[in-house]
Structure formats: C-alpha cells, structure tokens
Design a protein around this motif. Structure first.
Motif, PDB file in Angstrom:
ATOM      1  N   LEU A  13     -52.689 -19.396   7.213  1.00 10.36           N
ATOM      2  CA  LEU A  13     -53.663 -19.968   6.135  1.00 10.36           C
ATOM      3  C   LEU A  13     -53.394 -21.388   6.062  1.00 10.36           C
ATOM      4  O   LEU A  13     -54.400 -22.246   6.073  1.00 10.36           O
ATOM      5  CB  LEU A  13     -53.473 -19.197   4.889  1.00 10.36           C
ATOM      6  N   LEU A  42     -50.967 -18.045  -2.228  1.00 13.44           N
ATOM      7  CA  LEU A  42     -51.146 -17.294  -0.911  1.00 13.44           C
ATOM      8  C   LEU A  42     -50.271 -18.135   0.149  1.00 13.44           C
ATOM      9  O   LEU A  42     -49.894 -17.200   1.127  1.00 13.44           O
ATOM     10  CB  LEU A  42     -52.600 -17.352  -0.672  1.00 13.44           C
ATOM     11  N   ILE A  49     -51.908 -11.897   1.527  1.00 14.74           N
ATOM     12  CA  ILE A  49     -53.435 -12.036   1.797  1.00 14.74           C
ATOM     13  C   ILE A  49     -53.764 -10.527   1.798  1.00 14.74           C
ATOM     14  O   ILE A  49     -53.594  -9.982   2.793  1.00 14.74           O
ATOM     15  CB  ILE A  49     -53.873 -13.083   2.692  1.00 14.74           C
ATOM     16  N   GLN A  53     -59.530 -10.657   0.843  1.00 19.10           N
ATOM     17  CA  GLN A  53     -59.387 -12.168   0.949  1.00 19.10           C
ATOM     18  C   GLN A  53     -59.376 -12.631   2.013  1.00 19.10           C
ATOM     19  O   GLN A  53     -60.003 -13.730   2.387  1.00 19.10           O
ATOM     20  CB  GLN A  53     -58.104 -12.480   0.303  1.00 19.10           C
ATOM     21  N   GLN A  54     -58.746 -12.031   3.389  1.00 19.57           N
ATOM     22  CA  GLN A  54     -58.737 -12.689   4.395  1.00 19.57           C
ATOM     23  C   GLN A  54     -60.333 -12.735   5.228  1.00 19.57           C
ATOM     24  O   GLN A  54     -60.537 -13.812   5.757  1.00 19.57           O
ATOM     25  CB  GLN A  54     -58.033 -11.702   5.388  1.00 19.57           C
TER      26      GLN A  54
END
Length: 76
Positions: A13, A42, A49, A53-54
């Motif tokens: 991320l 995060l 995650i 959310q991903q």
C-alpha cells in the motif's frame, strides 16, 4: 477449488501510494477518510487491510494513476 485472493500488505500500500506521489493526507481524502491517521495505521500494519478496503484502495489507486497519466500528457 477456489483460490483465495491475495491480500495487499501494508508495504505494498505504501509503495503504491508513493509511486503516485500522493501524501497520506491526499490518499485519505481520495478514499473518503477525514484525515491521514487511517492511512498511517494501514501502512504501519497496526490495522489490517480488509477485503472491502482493498477493493476501494485498488480503485482509488487506479483513478489516481489515470489522473496522473492524463496530467502528464497535458503538460507536454
């Protein structure tokens, strides 16, 4: 047999956000969070995650990448 979807890691991320030259604050805004603390948690791994959310993160990264590409083309 179904294959389990891979989960985005905190490091992935962070690297994706940085590749697009987005601050945590800008990325939080893009995702609809009120401040950067959610992104910080995060990215540090303090908060996992989740699959929902991903999906949102991947969509936001795609939008940001498309925007960056368009802006680069306009600046030429």
């Amino acid at each position: 047999m179904q294959r389990k979807a891979s989960t985005m890691t905190a490091q992935q991320l962070k690297e994706a956000r940085e590749r697009l030259d987005l601050s945590q604050e800008a990325f939080a805004t893009l995702l609809g969070y009120k401040d950067k603390s959610s992104i910080s948690r995060l990215e540090s791994g303090d908060r996992p995650i989740n699959p929902r959310q991903q999906i949102l993160i991947e969509q936001a990264l795609d939008r940001a990448q498309s925007f960056a590409f368009i802006m680069k083309d306009i600046r030429k």
